[in-house]
Design a protein around this motif. Structure first.
Motif, PDB file in Angstrom:
ATOM      1  N   LEU A  31       0.854  -1.241   0.093  1.00  0.00           N
ATOM      2  CA  LEU A  31       0.033   0.072  -0.124  1.00  0.00           C
ATOM      3  C   LEU A  31       0.805   1.211   0.055  1.00  0.00           C
ATOM      4  CD1 LEU A  31      -2.723  -1.074   2.616  1.00  0.00           C
ATOM      5  CD2 LEU A  31      -2.732  -1.188   0.080  1.00  0.00           C
ATOM      6  N   VAL A  32       1.990   1.117   0.833  1.00  0.00           N
ATOM      7  CA  VAL A  32       2.946   2.454   0.658  1.00  0.00           C
ATOM      8  C   VAL A  32       3.464   2.444  -0.631  1.00  0.00           C
ATOM      9  CG1 VAL A  32       5.033   3.542   1.603  1.00  0.00           C
ATOM     10  CG2 VAL A  32       3.499   2.263   3.315  1.00  0.00           C
ATOM     11  N   ASP A  33       3.810   1.293  -1.513  1.00  0.00           N
ATOM     12  CA  ASP A  33       4.266   1.470  -2.679  1.00  0.00           C
ATOM     13  C   ASP A  33       3.283   2.201  -3.591  1.00  0.00           C
ATOM     14  OD1 ASP A  33       6.900   0.672  -1.814  1.00  0.00           O
ATOM     15  OD2 ASP A  33       6.394  -1.258  -2.578  1.00  0.00           O
ATOM     16  N   ILE A  34       2.183   1.677  -3.439  1.00  0.00           N
ATOM     17  CA  ILE A  34       0.922   2.141  -4.423  1.00  0.00           C
ATOM     18  C   ILE A  34       0.848   3.914  -4.055  1.00  0.00           C
ATOM     19  CG2 ILE A  34      -1.222   2.103  -5.110  1.00  0.00           C
ATOM     20  CD1 ILE A  34      -1.029  -1.118  -4.500  1.00  0.00           C
ATOM     21  N   LYS A  35       0.771   4.118  -2.845  1.00  0.00           N
ATOM     22  CA  LYS A  35       0.538   5.366  -2.446  1.00  0.00           C
ATOM     23  C   LYS A  35       1.634   6.258  -2.973  1.00  0.00           C
ATOM     24  CE  LYS A  35      -0.744   8.508   1.412  1.00  0.00           C
ATOM     25  NZ  LYS A  35      -0.731   8.440   2.924  1.00  0.00           N
ATOM     26  N   THR A  36       2.937   5.910  -2.904  1.00  0.00           N
ATOM     27  CA  THR A  36       4.136   6.375  -3.587  1.00  0.00           C
ATOM     28  C   THR A  36       3.895   6.787  -4.991  1.00  0.00           C
ATOM     29  OG1 THR A  36       5.503   5.714  -1.724  1.00  0.00           O
ATOM     30  CG2 THR A  36       6.540   6.545  -3.437  1.00  0.00           C
ATOM     31  N   MET A  37       3.460   5.652  -5.644  1.00  0.00           N
ATOM     32  CA  MET A  37       3.354   5.709  -7.111  1.00  0.00           C
ATOM     33  C   MET A  37       2.129   6.725  -7.425  1.00  0.00           C
ATOM     34  SD  MET A  37       4.560   4.687  -9.998  1.00  0.00           S
ATOM     35  CE  MET A  37       5.709   3.422  -9.646  1.00  0.00           C
ATOM     36  N   ALA A  38       1.201   6.866  -6.855  1.00  0.00           N
ATOM     37  CA  ALA A  38       0.244   7.860  -6.897  1.00  0.00           C
ATOM     38  C   ALA A  38       0.483   9.203  -6.653  1.00  0.00           C
ATOM     39  CB  ALA A  38      -1.009   7.560  -5.744  1.00  0.00           C
ATOM     40  N   GLU A  39       1.465   9.434  -5.693  1.00  0.00           N
ATOM     41  CA  GLU A  39       2.251  10.721  -5.677  1.00  0.00           C
ATOM     42  C   GLU A  39       3.087  10.856  -6.793  1.00  0.00           C
ATOM     43  OE1 GLU A  39       1.414  12.956  -3.471  1.00  0.00           O
ATOM     44  OE2 GLU A  39      -0.074  11.580  -2.453  1.00  0.00           O
ATOM     45  N   ALA A  40       3.812   9.915  -7.359  1.00  0.00           N
ATOM     46  CA  ALA A  40       4.881  10.001  -8.484  1.00  0.00           C
ATOM     47  C   ALA A  40       4.051  10.419  -9.621  1.00  0.00           C
ATOM     48  CB  ALA A  40       5.416   8.811  -8.474  1.00  0.00           C
ATOM     49  N   SER A  64      -4.820   7.386  -5.280  1.00  0.00           N
ATOM     50  CA  SER A  64      -4.754   7.639  -3.847  1.00  0.00           C
ATOM     51  C   SER A  64      -6.079   7.244  -3.008  1.00  0.00           C
ATOM     52  CB  SER A  64      -4.459   9.255  -3.447  1.00  0.00           C
ATOM     53  OG  SER A  64      -3.342   9.419  -3.934  1.00  0.00           O
ATOM     54  N   SER A  65      -7.378   7.868  -3.563  1.00  0.00           N
ATOM     55  CA  SER A  65      -8.570   7.343  -2.718  1.00  0.00           C
ATOM     56  C   SER A  65      -8.724   5.865  -2.834  1.00  0.00           C
ATOM     57  CB  SER A  65      -9.519   8.102  -3.319  1.00  0.00           C
ATOM     58  OG  SER A  65      -9.918   7.583  -4.773  1.00  0.00           O
ATOM     59  N   LEU A  66      -8.333   5.222  -4.031  1.00  0.00           N
ATOM     60  CA  LEU A  66      -8.400   3.719  -3.986  1.00  0.00           C
ATOM     61  C   LEU A  66      -7.499   2.961  -2.908  1.00  0.00           C
ATOM     62  CD1 LEU A  66      -8.460   3.218  -8.040  1.00  0.00           C
ATOM     63  CD2 LEU A  66     -10.332   3.313  -6.317  1.00  0.00           C
ATOM     64  N   VAL A  67      -6.268   3.618  -3.002  1.00  0.00           N
ATOM     65  CA  VAL A  67      -5.177   2.917  -1.889  1.00  0.00           C
ATOM     66  C   VAL A  67      -5.735   3.317  -0.389  1.00  0.00           C
ATOM     67  CG1 VAL A  67      -3.096   3.497  -0.755  1.00  0.00           C
ATOM     68  CG2 VAL A  67      -3.235   3.474  -3.224  1.00  0.00           C
ATOM     69  N   GLN A  68      -6.537   4.503  -0.081  1.00  0.00           N
ATOM     70  CA  GLN A  68      -7.231   4.724   1.111  1.00  0.00           C
ATOM     71  C   GLN A  68      -8.187   3.866   1.440  1.00  0.00           C
ATOM     72  OE1 GLN A  68      -6.283   6.539   3.403  1.00  0.00           O
ATOM     73  NE2 GLN A  68      -4.327   7.406   2.418  1.00  0.00           N
ATOM     74  N   LYS A  69      -8.987   3.403   0.527  1.00  0.00           N
ATOM     75  CA  LYS A  69      -9.952   2.335   0.452  1.00  0.00           C
ATOM     76  C   LYS A  69      -9.606   1.006   0.952  1.00  0.00           C
ATOM     77  CE  LYS A  69     -14.082   0.585  -1.766  1.00  0.00           C
ATOM     78  NZ  LYS A  69     -14.694   0.486  -3.165  1.00  0.00           N
ATOM     79  N   GLY A  70      -8.446   0.664   0.113  1.00  0.00           N
ATOM     80  CA  GLY A  70      -7.936  -0.712   0.525  1.00  0.00           C
ATOM     81  C   GLY A  70      -7.338  -0.633   1.956  1.00  0.00           C
ATOM     82  N   ASN A  71      -6.673   0.484   2.322  1.00  0.00           N
ATOM     83  CA  ASN A  71      -5.952   0.638   3.628  1.00  0.00           C
ATOM     84  C   ASN A  71      -7.230   0.497   4.742  1.00  0.00           C
ATOM     85  OD1 ASN A  71      -3.756   0.872   5.359  1.00  0.00           O
ATOM     86  ND2 ASN A  71      -4.192   3.043   5.587  1.00  0.00           N
ATOM     87  N   LYS A  72      -8.200   1.016   4.167  1.00  0.00           N
ATOM     88  CA  LYS A  72      -9.164   1.205   5.432  1.00  0.00           C
ATOM     89  C   LYS A  72     -10.058  -0.313   5.449  1.00  0.00           C
ATOM     90  CE  LYS A  72     -13.726   3.260   6.660  1.00  0.00           C
ATOM     91  NZ  LYS A  72     -14.328   2.060   6.526  1.00  0.00           N
ATOM     92  N   SER A  73      -9.980  -1.000   4.758  1.00  0.00           N
ATOM     93  CA  SER A  73     -10.518  -2.377   4.617  1.00  0.00           C
ATOM     94  C   SER A  73      -9.636  -3.105   5.332  1.00  0.00           C
ATOM     95  CB  SER A  73     -10.700  -2.922   3.047  1.00  0.00           C
ATOM     96  OG  SER A  73      -9.573  -2.855   2.348  1.00  0.00           O
ATOM     97  N   ILE A 129     -11.518  -8.127   2.038  1.00  0.00           N
ATOM     98  CA  ILE A 129     -10.551  -7.225   1.698  1.00  0.00           C
ATOM     99  C   ILE A 129      -9.815  -7.176   0.269  1.00  0.00           C
ATOM    100  CG2 ILE A 129      -8.337  -6.571   2.832  1.00  0.00           C
ATOM    101  CD1 ILE A 129      -8.980  -7.796   5.195  1.00  0.00           C
ATOM    102  N   VAL A 130     -10.049  -6.020  -0.244  1.00  0.00           N
ATOM    103  CA  VAL A 130      -9.487  -5.700  -1.679  1.00  0.00           C
ATOM    104  C   VAL A 130      -8.330  -4.609  -1.266  1.00  0.00           C
ATOM    105  CG1 VAL A 130      -9.711  -5.319  -4.032  1.00  0.00           C
ATOM    106  CG2 VAL A 130     -11.517  -6.475  -2.628  1.00  0.00           C
ATOM    107  N   LEU A 131      -7.101  -4.843  -1.602  1.00  0.00           N
ATOM    108  CA  LEU A 131      -6.303  -3.745  -1.351  1.00  0.00           C
ATOM    109  C   LEU A 131      -6.366  -2.782  -2.264  1.00  0.00           C
ATOM    110  CD1 LEU A 131      -3.081  -6.044  -0.219  1.00  0.00           C
ATOM    111  CD2 LEU A 131      -4.963  -4.921   1.296  1.00  0.00           C
ATOM    112  N   LEU A 132      -6.582  -3.109  -3.773  1.00  0.00           N
ATOM    113  CA  LEU A 132      -6.463  -2.436  -4.927  1.00  0.00           C
ATOM    114  C   LEU A 132      -7.432  -2.930  -5.963  1.00  0.00           C
ATOM    115  CD1 LEU A 132      -5.359   0.513  -5.880  1.00  0.00           C
ATOM    116  CD2 LEU A 132      -3.840  -0.696  -7.222  1.00  0.00           C
ATOM    117  N   ASP A 133      -8.734  -2.289  -6.098  1.00  0.00           N
ATOM    118  CA  ASP A 133      -9.544  -2.838  -7.211  1.00  0.00           C
ATOM    119  C   ASP A 133      -9.038  -2.879  -8.603  1.00  0.00           C
ATOM    120  OD1 ASP A 133      -9.912  -0.406  -7.833  1.00  0.00           O
ATOM    121  OD2 ASP A 133     -11.794   0.181  -6.971  1.00  0.00           O
ATOM    122  N   ALA A 134      -9.710  -3.153  -9.585  1.00  0.00           N
ATOM    123  CA  ALA A 134      -9.438  -3.104 -11.253  1.00  0.00           C
ATOM    124  C   ALA A 134      -9.024  -1.992 -11.619  1.00  0.00           C
ATOM    125  CB  ALA A 134     -10.519  -4.006 -11.818  1.00  0.00           C
ATOM    126  N   ALA A 135      -9.972  -0.818 -11.175  1.00  0.00           N
ATOM    127  CA  ALA A 135      -9.691   0.326 -11.797  1.00  0.00           C
ATOM    128  C   ALA A 135      -8.229   0.909 -11.366  1.00  0.00           C
ATOM    129  CB  ALA A 135     -10.621   1.324 -11.276  1.00  0.00           C
TER     130      ALA A 135
END
Length: 856
Positions: A253-262, A354-363, A608-614
């Protein structure tokens, strides 16, 4: 005697104590620590006689010499079994053999007693005969001293010998005084000793129920701790599962969030690079236009007629050759635009990664909440089980009625204590008589030895070696009288003293050898533990008396040793053979139910879905946006070039120098004006262009750095994401089982720890029977042996030694008295006839003046 009875009564505690719990297997975190309130007892563990103990040890050594035989265990066993009875048939072979064994064992004491009895019988007879003999002027009764050549030596030898003997007698008398005083002092302590033991026994009886209640009440702490952990299952169990998954999930999740920022940073970088590139192209075009204008102006100026003048033609031609350098050095306008890549990134940013990552992190963070919601019924069932255990524990103390059953021992203890207190005044009264009689005995011996000391003192200091036997001084004569007085008193009373010595020796010596020593080395207990000894139908008498099960290996020695070590009565008396506490509490059954509840716990975490298809498509679109396909080297190489082919300032300076070589005129002025224009162009356009190119160079480098390995980075993130998602989907059940078992073991660990503490408390602390062993020690080892027998033995030892030494003292005193007393007649010697002549005139001695020799 009283502590012994109380010891036997306390054996009944076995019917009303608790059994040990199961051993502890695990221990939960933060388990409450328990400590059983300790009982404070007044009676000391051991008795130390102090400095008089050295004298007691001397008596022990003497008794060992007199009675070196081993403790007669076989004889006592047969006597206890009543296999030895002389009243029925003393001629039976076994009775004869046993009698011989008894005589063999007692031979040392018998010989000493017989010698003492001979002393008692013969001394009065000898004294009577000695008195009659002296009355007949025999046995030294004649007041005449034979003159001997070694008379001085004999006198000194007799005096020294008598002095040494008197010293030995004095030591014996001192031992008698010390023993008499010590015995009286110890008897006075008997009341304090008895009261201390009874207080300890009452403390044992009164505090045991409270200790058991305390142990049972501690279950409340365990239950409260378990309830707290059950209410906190969200953080303990859910948090444990969450922590097990964190190493797999959080990095992804940290890598995905970092990629979103990237992605956002890449879009900003692309936008800045593209805008700067467009601006650079405009600035370059403007610079080219300005350079073209200057180049045109210079060409027009060089067409001036003055350039036809031979002297200026060369200068004009030189200037004309350099006009080709006034041109743009870059091909920035040929660099492709980044609009396509920017549009692709903008398309990627339409999805909020980022919102998708937050959603996965919340779940993922909702796992503890999910665990709590799914275990509500299980927690309620476990709490009900714990409450039922609490109810059983509250009822157990009422079921076993410890206080009621222990209270039945208070009356016997009170009765024994009352009896002892009633008899103690009688004991103290009798002891006062004994003390007075012993004091008289010691005083008689002291009187005798004082006579001897006074006789020696007066005789030695009053003796005049120049005085004749008939003319000795009054002091010397008094010394002799004192010595004879001591002899007379010795004959009168020594047989009485020896009678007392024999009686106390026989009693004290046998009690010491047959009771005190075997009690200290536990051989008395070993005899009592002999199978079928006290009851021919019981192998072990104590277990038969306590449990009515004589086959249980329960011995007096083991019980006494365990009580001496302050072990609990439960372990000491092996009460698990009679009463099992766990059977009434059934705590193992309840903990088994709790364990089953944890094992059957059904917690499902499958949504628990860390990151959906979108989100996945968003990452893939970004990797294919073409940002990493830009020819950054071409951009950097082109932008790194200088804006112009020549340094405009140097060109302007050279143009101005060449113009200065021309004569004044329009050509010179035009060239100088163009040089100034070139300088202005450099400052106004070239320098800003250089700064713009430097900024673009750095931005392209940053963009290049961000986009390097973009596809590989995205691929790695997708791989890690798939791995974490697969772990959550397929292997989370094993994590749940593992954490559930750990959580269950933590809850059960509280109870197992509690049971372990209960076991230790019951077997080692509750109803610790040390007061019983101490009471028995106080009755036998302290009161009987230390208070009574040891000082009594020291008394007969000291008085007996003094009495025995009276015999040689009498002999030496009689011999020495002749040298100190004033004689009625003395020997004289005639040198011619060398025959002693006796002058029988009383008070007058005749001398042959020149032929008489007086012997000293």
């Amino acid at each position: 005697m009283a502590p012994t009875l109380v010891f036997l009564l306390l054996l009944g505690l076995c019917w009303n104590t608790v059994s040990e719990g199961p051993p502890s297997s695990t221990r939960g975190s933060d388990v409450p620590e328990f400590e059983l309130p300790t009982m404070n007892y007044d009676t000391k563990d051991s008795y130390k006689p102090g400095s008089i103990g050295v004298l007691f040890q001397i008596v022990h050594t003497f008794l060992h010499v007199v009675q070196p035989n081993a403790f007669p265990e076989d004889i006592l066993r047969k006597i206890i079994q009543k296999k030895f009875d002389l009243s029925t048939d003393y001629e039976k072979p076994e009775n004869v053999v046993l009698t011989l064994k008894i005589i063999h064992y007692e031979i040392g004491i018998i010989i000493c007693a017989v010698l003492g009895l001979l002393f008692v019988i013969l001394m009065p007879l000898v004294g009577f005969c000695f008195g009659l003999c002296r009355c007949c002027n025999k046995c030294g009764g004649e007041m005449h001293q034979r003159q001997k050549k070694n008379g001085t030596f004999l006198r000194k030898c007799f005096a020294v010998s008598l002095l040494v003997i008197c010293i030995f007698i004095s030591i014996g008398i001192i031992c008698g005084f010390v023993a008499n005083h010590h015995l009286r002092t110890q008897v006075e302590k008997t009341r304090t000793l008895a009261d201390s033991n009874f207080r300890d026994l009452r403390t044992l009886l009164n505090e045991t129920p409270s200790q058991i209640s305390y142990v049972l009440d501690q279950y409340t702490l365990i239950k409260e701790k378990a309830f707290s952990d059950l209410d906190n299952i969200k953080s303990l169990l859910g948090g444990g599962i969450h922590e097990q998954l964190r190493p797999k999930v959080i990095p992804v999740l940290v890598d995905i969030k970092t990629m979103a920022e990237a992605i956002k940073e890449t879009k900003e970088a692309l936008l800045n690079v593209n805008n700067t590139l467009e601006e650079l192209k405009k600035s370059t075009a403007q610079l080219n236009s300005s350079l073209s204008d200057i180049k045109t102006n210079l060409e027009q100026s060089l067409n001036d007629p003055q350039c036809s003048v031979p002297s200026m033609t060369a200068t004009c031609n030189d200037i004309r050759k350099t006009l080709d350098h006034l041109d743009d050095n870059t091909s920035v306008d040929q660099l492709p635009s980044l609009h396509m890549q920017l549009d692709n990134v903008n398309d990627v940013l339409r999805t909020d990664l980022s919102s998708l990552v937050q959603k996965g992190n919340k779940s993922f963070n909702d796992i503890p909440e999910m665990v709590q919601n799914q275990t509500t019924d299980m927690v309620s069932d476990i709490k009900s089980t714990l409450n039922s255990i609490g109810s059983d524990i509250k009822n157990i103390n009422e079921q076993i009625s410890i206080q009621d059953n222990l209270s039945i021992f208070m009356d016997p203890i009170n009765s024994v204590e009352t009896y002892i207190h009633q008899k103690l005044p009688t004991l103290e009264e009798y002891d006062s008589y004994r003390w007075l009689a012993s004091l008289v005995v010691c005083c008689l011996l002291s009187l005798i030895v004082i006579f001897y000391y006074l006789g020696l003192l007066c005789g030695v200091f009053g003796y005049d070696r120049h005085a004749t036997p008939t003319r000795r001084g009054c002091v010397s004569n008094t010394g002799g009288i004192f010595l004879m007085a001591g002899v007379g008193v010795s004959f009168l009373f020594c047989w009485i003293l020896m009678t007392i010595v024999v009686l106390t020796f026989v009693v004290g010596g046998n009690v010491e050898k047959l009771v005190c020593e075997p009690y200290q080395n536990k051989k008395l207990f070993q005899i009592l533990d002999t199978p079928y000894l006290l009851n021919e139908n019981w192998k072990y008498y104590l277990s038969g008396m306590v449990f009515n099960k004589p086959d249980i290996n329960l011995t007096f020695e083991q019980v006494y040793s365990d009580c001496k070590e302050n072990k609990g009565i439960y372990a000491t008396l092996k009460l698990e053979n009679h009463y099992n506490f766990s059977e009434h509490l059934n705590i193992l059954e309840h903990t088994g139910n709790i364990n089953s509840s944890f094992e059957n716990m059904n917690v499902r975490i499958d949504n628990i879905v860390l990151l959906d298809a979108a989100g996945r498509k968003n990452l893939l679109d970004f990797s294919s946006s073409g940002v990493d396909q830009i020819d950054y080297e071409a951009y950097l190489a082109e932008i790194a070039k200088p804006p112009t082919k020549v340094n405009l300032l140097s060109f302007a300076d050279e143009l101005e120098r060449k113009a200065s070589q021309l004569p004044p005129g329009s050509l010179k002025q035009s060239l100088t004006s163009n040089a100034q224009t070139i300088r202005t162009l450099y400052h106004d356009q070239v320098m800003p262009l250089r700064q713009l190119m430097g900024s673009l160079y750095r931005r392209i480098q940053s963009l290049q750095h961000k986009s390097t390995g973009l596809g590989e980075k995205v691929a790695n993130i997708i791989t890690s994401l798939d791995s974490a998602q697969d772990f959550i989907t397929n292997r989370i059940s094993s994590v749940i089982v593992q954490e559930s078992k750990k959580y269950g073991n933590m809850i059960l660990g509280y109870f197992e720890r509690y049971l372990q503490w209960v076991k230790i408390s019951i077997t080692e602390q509750i109803a610790a029977c040390k007061p019983v062993a101490t009471a028995l020690d106080s009755a036998v080892d302290v009161f009987l042996c230390s208070y009574i027998i040891e000082p009594m033995n020291l008394f007969w030892f000291g008085i007996g030694k003094a009495t025995i030494f009276l015999l040689p003292a009498i002999i030496f005193a009689v011999k020495l008295a002749k040298y100190y007393r004033r004689m009625d007649s003395e020997d004289v010697y005639d040198d011619v006839e060398t025959v002693p002549m006796k002058n029988m005139q009383k008070g007058h001695i005749g001398f042959h003046r020149h032929q008489t020799t007086q012997a000293l």
